[in-house]
Enzyme design. Structure first.
Site, PDB file in Angstrom:
ATOM      1  N   VAL A  54       1.634   1.716  -8.032  1.00  0.00           N
ATOM      2  CA  VAL A  54       0.275   2.011  -8.501  1.00  0.00           C
ATOM      3  C   VAL A  54      -0.723   1.873  -7.351  1.00  0.00           C
ATOM      4  CG1 VAL A  54      -1.567   1.335 -10.110  1.00  0.00           C
ATOM      5  CG2 VAL A  54       0.826   1.279 -10.868  1.00  0.00           C
ATOM      6  N   CYS A  55      -0.521   0.891  -6.512  1.00  0.00           N
ATOM      7  CA  CYS A  55      -1.468   0.568  -5.436  1.00  0.00           C
ATOM      8  C   CYS A  55      -1.817   1.754  -4.532  1.00  0.00           C
ATOM      9  CB  CYS A  55      -0.950  -0.596  -4.602  1.00  0.00           C
ATOM     10  SG  CYS A  55      -0.653  -2.089  -5.570  1.00  0.00           S
ATOM     11  N   PRO A  56      -0.827   2.528  -4.042  1.00  0.00           N
ATOM     12  CA  PRO A  56      -1.217   3.618  -3.138  1.00  0.00           C
ATOM     13  C   PRO A  56      -2.028   4.708  -3.834  1.00  0.00           C
ATOM     14  CG  PRO A  56       1.140   3.692  -3.576  1.00  0.00           C
ATOM     15  CD  PRO A  56       0.626   2.407  -4.161  1.00  0.00           C
TER      16      PRO A  56
END
EC number: 1.11.1.26
Length: 189
Positions: A54-56
């Protein structure tokens, strides 16, 4: 969570950390502290871990909107509890992160995340927290998502716009629309 989340009206904590700013050899890192934020609005967003899923998507979306923040004279900073070396390795590895325009703060001691109250208790990683800090270093907005839900970058920009008006902004207000102060003044005349 064991710590209380620092919230609106609190002074942003003092910090001095390394940050990854480039993948070019010899130019990868800078030192970043409160001194670098003085006199400007700052948007500081946290993600749990580098090399995740999810972070990128969030980091890339903040990067696509980088000019929206600079147009508002706001400093944009991303952060996690990973090291500056891991940040650089991730940037080299992930095509959407190679050309980031903002620093990736490395809170390896987890001291800043802990002081902000956003350190997840079991894994000791930061929640998906976003802080908008004014020119005097005062926290003006905080938003925190659970680890598995990405945030909405357009909402961060909308709130920054509202805070910068220093007026009353109604529900779903967007930059360029009338504020409640303007509407009330028109009604009184």
């Amino acid at each position: 969570m064991s710590n209380r989340i620092l919230s609106i009206g609190s002074q942003f904590p003092q910090f001095s950390k390394k940050a990854a700013v480039s993948t070019e050899k010899g130019k990868e890192f800078i030192d970043l502290s409160n001194e670098d934020l003085k006199g400007k609005w700052t948007v500081l967003f946290w993600w749990p871990k580098d090399f995740t899923f999810v972070c990128p998507t969030e980091i890339a979306e903040f990067n696509r909107n980088y000019d929206e923040f600079t147009d508002r004279d706001a400093t944009l900073i991303g952060a996690s509890t990973d090291s500056e070396f891991v940040h650089v390795a991730w940037r080299k590895d992930h095509k959407d992160l190679r050309d980031l325009k903002f620093p990736m703060l490395a809170d390896t001691s987890k001291s800043l995340a802990e002081e902000l109250g956003i350190l997840e208790e079991n894994e000791k990683v930061a929640y998906r927290a976003t802080f908008i800090i004014d020119q005097e270093g005062v926290i003006r907005w905080v938003s925190i998502n659970d680890l598995n839900v990405g945030r909405n970058v357009q909402e961060v920009i909308r709130v920054l716009d509202g805070l910068q008006t220093d007026e009353l902004c109604p529900c779903n207000w967007n930059k360029g629309e009338e504020t409640l102060t303007a509407q009330l003044n028109a009604e009184l005349n």
